[in-house]
Design an enzyme around this catalytic site. Sequence first.
Site, PDB file in Angstrom:
ATOM      1  N   GLU A  28       9.596   5.465   2.978  1.00  0.00           N
ATOM      2  CA  GLU A  28      10.475   6.508   3.933  1.00  0.00           C
ATOM      3  C   GLU A  28       8.575   5.766   5.271  1.00  0.00           C
ATOM      4  OE1 GLU A  28       6.493   7.732   2.619  1.00  0.00           O
ATOM      5  OE2 GLU A  28       8.235   7.434   1.557  1.00  0.00           O
ATOM      6  N   CYS A  83       5.022   5.482  -5.777  1.00  0.00           N
ATOM      7  CA  CYS A  83       3.594   5.753  -6.077  1.00  0.00           C
ATOM      8  C   CYS A  83       3.638   6.890  -7.365  1.00  0.00           C
ATOM      9  CB  CYS A  83       3.145   6.590  -4.199  1.00  0.00           C
ATOM     10  SG  CYS A  83       1.822   5.763  -4.170  1.00  0.00           S
ATOM     11  N   HIS A  99       5.505   2.956  -0.119  1.00  0.00           N
ATOM     12  CA  HIS A  99       6.038   4.252   0.788  1.00  0.00           C
ATOM     13  C   HIS A  99       7.684   3.520   1.818  1.00  0.00           C
ATOM     14  CE1 HIS A  99       3.950   7.615  -0.472  1.00  0.00           C
ATOM     15  NE2 HIS A  99       2.884   6.595  -0.570  1.00  0.00           N
TER      16      HIS A  99
END
Length: 375
Positions: free
Chosen positions: A353, A268, A351
Amino acid sequence: MVSLYLENGLFLQAQSFGASGTQAGELVFNTSMSGYQEVISDPSYKGQFVVFSMPEIGVVGANSKDDESFFSCAGVLARHYNEFFSNSRADFSLSAYLKERGVLGVCGVDTRSLIKTLRHHGCLMMVASTIEHDKNKLEEILKNAPKISHSPLVSSVSTPKITTHQRATFDFKTLDYKPFDEKTSHKIIAVLDFGAKGNILNELQNVGLKALIYPHHTKASELIKAYEKKEISGIFLSNGPGDPLSLQQEIGEIKQLINAKIPMLGICLGHQLLSIAQGYPTYKLKFGHHGSNHPVKNLKTNAVEITAQNHNYCVPEDIEEIAIITHRNLFDNTIEGVRYKNAPIISVQHHPESSPGPKESHYIFKEFVELLKDF
């Protein structure tokens, strides 16, 4: 009651279900259908109001363990708030959670119309207040509010000192987070904290990387020295809030880290800073990518991955001069991932995760582990 004033002149009044006060910030929309606690506590939303496209909010309450950080967005807007929550892990209502964190909660507004406004005009500055309800006074407050690009947001969400992350990933058997086990740690990495999400750190440790968290203003010389002494094996550049071009001091330090050929992963904001540090400045998207249902194509495998995203800025197309483009967004064809040709660095805009969202890009963390093995 809460009153809202947007920079395009739109004035609205609605119901309040969060903290009291007056807040100004940038209004963005999020298309996630669940995971509102993780969204609210994501440091990347610092200085922003989040309007949810999901019309219902609050049904699973909130708890004391699922926060991504100690920091929060400025406010939350939803079509309908449900005070009556039902979840075995919930500790309190969403309303109580927002009040504890000082986050404004707005419901009873036409969120569909608001999102269409953002889609048409782009991200807009907004002021919300449970105290001031005069349109002209709200307009004056907004006029004097700092733009998000001029706000020192990263410094307000970064760690003040070097710390060690103590948690690993969520265990669905115990319905709790695993403590970090030093015995499973194969390498130590430095995390440059621009506002790191807790679950990114959890996932790094889950693949055998012990995360030492460094302040955002850490000097490159300190990290290069630690790498040369084999105290760390690589560096992770985290997510975070605000305009990446405002972080000129940090960009200068990152240039030195790139020249030192230290293995790095950026996610990011970290992905954007790596691009800027090599002479490829980012540009702002009209209304950004925010949600857990964005399709991204892996150009190596041709697989389509559904990803979690939260960004308003993007790296430019000409970065292809120094990097291999590895991922593209299928909504607008913007760049979502690169592998640099001139240094051992990989980075992604989305992202992996998730939290909230699908885990289809989780392999990025394992690719970072493989990258570290070569150095």
